[in-house]
Motif scaffolding. Structure first.
Motif, short mmCIF file in Angstrom:
data_model
loop_
_atom_site.label_atom_id
_atom_site.label_comp_id
_atom_site.label_asym_id
_atom_site.label_seq_id
_atom_site.Cartn_x
_atom_site.Cartn_y
_atom_site.Cartn_z
N ASP A 22 4.67 15.71 22.68
CA ASP A 22 4.28 14.56 23.13
C ASP A 22 3.03 14.87 24.03
OD1 ASP A 22 6.35 13.00 22.70
OD2 ASP A 22 7.52 13.56 24.58
N THR A 23 2.58 16.05 24.16
CA THR A 23 1.31 16.26 24.78
C THR A 23 0.14 16.05 24.13
OG1 THR A 23 1.40 18.74 24.14
CG2 THR A 23 2.21 18.22 26.44
N GLU A 24 0.09 16.28 22.94
CA GLU A 24 -0.80 16.06 21.85
C GLU A 24 -1.16 14.39 21.61
OE1 GLU A 24 -4.17 16.37 19.17
OE2 GLU A 24 -3.19 17.68 20.60
N LEU A 25 0.07 13.64 21.55
CA LEU A 25 0.02 12.38 21.25
C LEU A 25 -0.68 11.68 22.84
CD1 LEU A 25 3.52 11.60 19.47
CD2 LEU A 25 1.23 11.26 18.78
N MET A 65 -7.52 19.12 12.01
CA MET A 65 -6.40 19.48 11.93
C MET A 65 -5.43 18.37 11.83
SD MET A 65 -3.84 22.55 13.28
CE MET A 65 -5.15 23.81 12.93
N PRO A 66 -4.37 18.05 10.69
CA PRO A 66 -3.92 16.96 10.74
C PRO A 66 -2.96 16.75 12.00
CG PRO A 66 -3.64 18.08 8.69
CD PRO A 66 -4.44 19.16 9.53
N LEU A 67 -2.72 15.53 12.41
CA LEU A 67 -2.32 15.18 13.68
C LEU A 67 -0.48 15.57 13.46
CD1 LEU A 67 -2.35 14.07 16.63
CD2 LEU A 67 -1.87 11.57 15.42
N LEU A 68 0.00 15.42 12.46
CA LEU A 68 1.15 15.82 12.31
C LEU A 68 1.56 17.12 12.85
CD1 LEU A 68 4.02 14.35 11.32
CD2 LEU A 68 3.52 15.41 9.07
N GLN A 69 0.76 18.05 12.75
CA GLN A 69 0.94 19.44 13.20
C GLN A 69 0.97 19.54 14.75
OE1 GLN A 69 -1.73 22.26 11.42
NE2 GLN A 69 -1.36 20.97 9.33
N HIS A 70 0.84 18.16 15.10
CA HIS A 70 0.81 18.48 16.97
C HIS A 70 1.44 17.16 17.27
CE1 HIS A 70 -2.42 21.46 16.95
NE2 HIS A 70 -2.96 20.67 16.02
N VAL A 71 2.59 16.96 16.97
CA VAL A 71 3.41 15.71 17.15
C VAL A 71 4.14 15.95 18.44
CG1 VAL A 71 3.68 15.06 14.93
CG2 VAL A 71 5.47 16.69 16.13
#
Length: 243
Positions: free
Chosen positions: A9-12, A1-7
């Motif tokens: 802080d926890t995902e980064l 899944m594209p990272l932009l959907q998980h911007v």
């Protein structure tokens, strides 16, 4: 899944802590695919193409005598422009840089003794095909402060067998090389110093990338001091340059 959907802080932070930091410390490089996602990556690509087609990109330079360096197309075949992301029609590039900045900030304090507080402008680059590349080199061979190299690739439907353009890394002290294909929406991290000599193999199609360098603060300050001392030593007391 594209990272932009998980911007969030926890995902980064997960990406930085679980992948970027351990990979840099262990093997000296790491890349992640689908960084921005198709839509935003496409906007970045369009802005880079507009810069290319409008003539903004100029021949890449090598360090050398004179204020503008020396262009040697047999060594380095790209065309480049430097941007900070705040320029007109660079909004998507600005978003890309913001996300990379956030990722690197999450790595600070976990990458050995390096203290990272600043980076370069972004270098937008195009290898215009026709066998253009960049011979084996080190980004920071002389302690100029560059610590981490980050490259974002923008090449859709890239076939390395047909198009070439692979970034080949020669990790110091390793018996292997690492070949990184310059695929669309791929973000690469590697150490900028002599740990990672690398080359861009000849490209036979137009190849786009955006690169930024993050500086080790202490090494950067020392490099600036050396430059000031060198500049001062070439000036006469009246301020004129020595012959």
């Amino acid at each position: 899944m594209p990272l932009l959907q998980h911007v969030m802080d926890t995902e980064l932070e997960r990406l930085a802590m679980d992948h970027i930091v351990p990979s840099l410390l262990d093997q000296g490089f790491f890349y992640v695919d689908n960084f921005l996602g198709e839509l935003v990556g496409h906007f970045v690509l369009n802005q880079v193409k507009e810069m290319h087609y409008s003539g903004v990109l100029q021949d890449g330079q090598l360090a050398g005598p004179g204020p503008f360096g020396v262009s040697k197309r047999n060594i380095r075949g790209d065309k480049i422009a430097w941007v900070n992301g705040g320029e007109k029609r660079c909004e998507a590039i600005h978003l890309l840089l913001t996300l990379i900045d956030k990722l690197v900030s999450l790595c600070i304090g976990r990458l050995g003794k390096s203290i990272i507080r600043e980076r370069s402008k972004a270098m937008v680059a195009c290898y215009p095909g026709k066998g253009t590349g960049y011979v084996k080199h080190v980004d920071n061979p002389n302690a100029d402060g560059r610590c981490i190299t980050c490259i974002y690739y923008l090449n859709k439907n890239w076939n390395p067998q047909e198009h070439g353009g692979i970034l080949r890394i020669f990790p110091e002290g390793k018996s292997y090389v690492a070949d990184v294909e310059p695929l669309f929406d791929r973000l690469l991290f590697f150490w900028s110093d002599r740990r990672n000599p690398h080359e861009v193999q000849p490209s036979y199609a137009t190849r786009y990338a955006i690169t930024v360098w993050y500086f080790d603060s202490e090494e950067r300050a020392e490099a600036k001091r050396r430059f000031r001392d060198l500049t001062a030593s070439t000036q006469d007391p009246d301020g004129s340059s020595t012959p």
